[in-house]
Scaffold this active site. Structure first.
Site, PDB file in Angstrom:
ATOM      1  N   THR A  23       0.835  -1.190   0.000  1.00 17.28           N
ATOM      2  CA  THR A  23       0.000   0.000   0.000  1.00 17.28           C
ATOM      3  C   THR A  23       0.874   1.245   0.000  1.00 17.28           C
ATOM      4  O   THR A  23       2.037   1.209   0.384  1.00 17.28           O
ATOM      5  CB  THR A  23      -0.967   0.011   1.213  1.00 17.28           C
ATOM      6  OG1 THR A  23      -1.895   1.081   1.043  1.00 17.28           O
ATOM      7  CG2 THR A  23      -0.218   0.192   2.532  1.00 17.28           C
ATOM      8  N   CYS A  24       0.277   2.335  -0.463  1.00 17.77           N
ATOM      9  CA  CYS A  24       0.921   3.646  -0.430  1.00 17.77           C
ATOM     10  C   CYS A  24      -0.158   4.640  -0.003  1.00 17.77           C
ATOM     11  O   CYS A  24      -1.092   4.257   0.689  1.00 17.77           O
ATOM     12  CB  CYS A  24       1.531   3.999  -1.785  1.00 17.77           C
ATOM     13  SG  CYS A  24       0.340   4.084  -3.134  1.00 17.77           S
ATOM     14  N   ASN A  25      -0.051   5.870  -0.396  1.00 20.38           N
ATOM     15  CA  ASN A  25      -1.042   6.858   0.020  1.00 20.38           C
ATOM     16  C   ASN A  25      -2.350   6.729  -0.762  1.00 20.38           C
ATOM     17  O   ASN A  25      -3.415   6.667  -0.194  1.00 20.38           O
ATOM     18  CB  ASN A  25      -0.477   8.272  -0.109  1.00 20.38           C
ATOM     19  CG  ASN A  25      -1.380   9.299   0.534  1.00 20.38           C
ATOM     20  OD1 ASN A  25      -1.792   9.129   1.670  1.00 20.38           O
ATOM     21  ND2 ASN A  25      -1.717  10.338  -0.195  1.00 20.38           N
ATOM     22  N   VAL A  52      -3.728   4.020   1.672  1.00 23.04           N
ATOM     23  CA  VAL A  52      -4.077   4.355   3.050  1.00 23.04           C
ATOM     24  C   VAL A  52      -5.180   5.413   3.091  1.00 23.04           C
ATOM     25  O   VAL A  52      -6.004   5.419   4.009  1.00 23.04           O
ATOM     26  CB  VAL A  52      -2.816   4.816   3.822  1.00 23.04           C
ATOM     27  CG1 VAL A  52      -3.163   5.275   5.222  1.00 23.04           C
ATOM     28  CG2 VAL A  52      -1.787   3.690   3.883  1.00 23.04           C
TER      29      VAL A  52
END
Length: 170
Positions: free
Chosen positions: A63-65, A92
C-alpha cells in the site's frame, strides 16, 4: 501488474493473520497516518531492504497513500515480494475514508515539500532583491545549481539543513 484488493478485505485478512501489509510510503507520511500492523518499507529504500519473501500462506499486500505508487512500481514490488502479492485499492487514504482503524501521529509538512517551499522562497527573494541590490541575482542561480547538484548526486544540502530543524525532530 499486482492484482488489487479492497481495504475492507485487507483488514479482514490482516486481522486473520493471512497477509502481511507493507506500506511503501516515506517515514514522514507513515508518521502522520499509519495502518496498525503495517510494515514500513519506504519505496526510496525498499530495493536495499531485506524484505522477507511472501509465500502462499502469508502473501504481501502493498500500500501507499493513494495507490499510484504501488501501481507505478507494480513490477518492482512483485519482484521484491518473491511470491504472491497484491496492492490495496486506493491506498491508506481509501482505508481512512472507509473508517477503518488508523493511528494518527504528528501532522507536519513533509521534508520534500519543505525543500520545495524553501527553494521557491529563495528564488523569489533573489529575484525581488535584484531591485534593491543587483548582485542578488546570484541567489536564484545558486539555488538552481544546488537543485541540479542534488538531482545528479542525491545530496541535498537544503534537505540536510531542514532535517536538522527543531520542527523536524521527533
Amino acid at each position: 501488474m499486482l492484482p488489487a484488493i479492497s481495504p475492507a478485505e485487507t483488514l479482514q485478512k490482516l486481522q486473520d493473520g493471512k497477509i502481511r501489509l507493507v506500506d511503501i510510503r516515506e517515514p514522514d507520511e507513515i508518521n502522520s497516518l499509519r495502518v496498525p500492523g503495517a510494515e514500513a518499507a519506504p519505496l526510496s529504500v525498499i530495493r536495499w531492504m531485506r524484505l522477507a519473501p511472501s509465500d502462499a500462506k502469508l502473501p504481501i499486500v502493498f500500500t501507499c497513500n493513494s495507490g499510484n505508487r504501488t501501481s507505478k512500481q507494480s513490477d518492482l514490488l512483485e519482484e521484491l515480494a518473491g511470491g504472491p502479492a497484491w496492492q490495496m485499492e486506493g491506498g491508506v487514504s481509501a482505508w481512512a475514508r472507509a473508517g477503518l482503524p488508523v493511528e494518527r501521529g504528528r501532522q507536519g509538512v513533509s521534508l520534500f515539500r519543505q525543500i520545495q517551499i524553501g527553494a521557491g522562497a529563495l528564488v523569489l527573494l533573489g529575484l525581488a532583491g535584484v531591485f534593491v541590490w543587483p548582485p542578488m541575482i546570484w541567489l536564484p542561480a545558486f539555488v538552481g545549481a544546488g537543485l541540479m547538484f542534488a538531482g545528479v548526486t542525491g545530496f541535498c544540502g537544503l534537505g540536510l539543513l531542514l532535517s536538522a530543524m527543531p520542527w523536524n525532530k521527533k
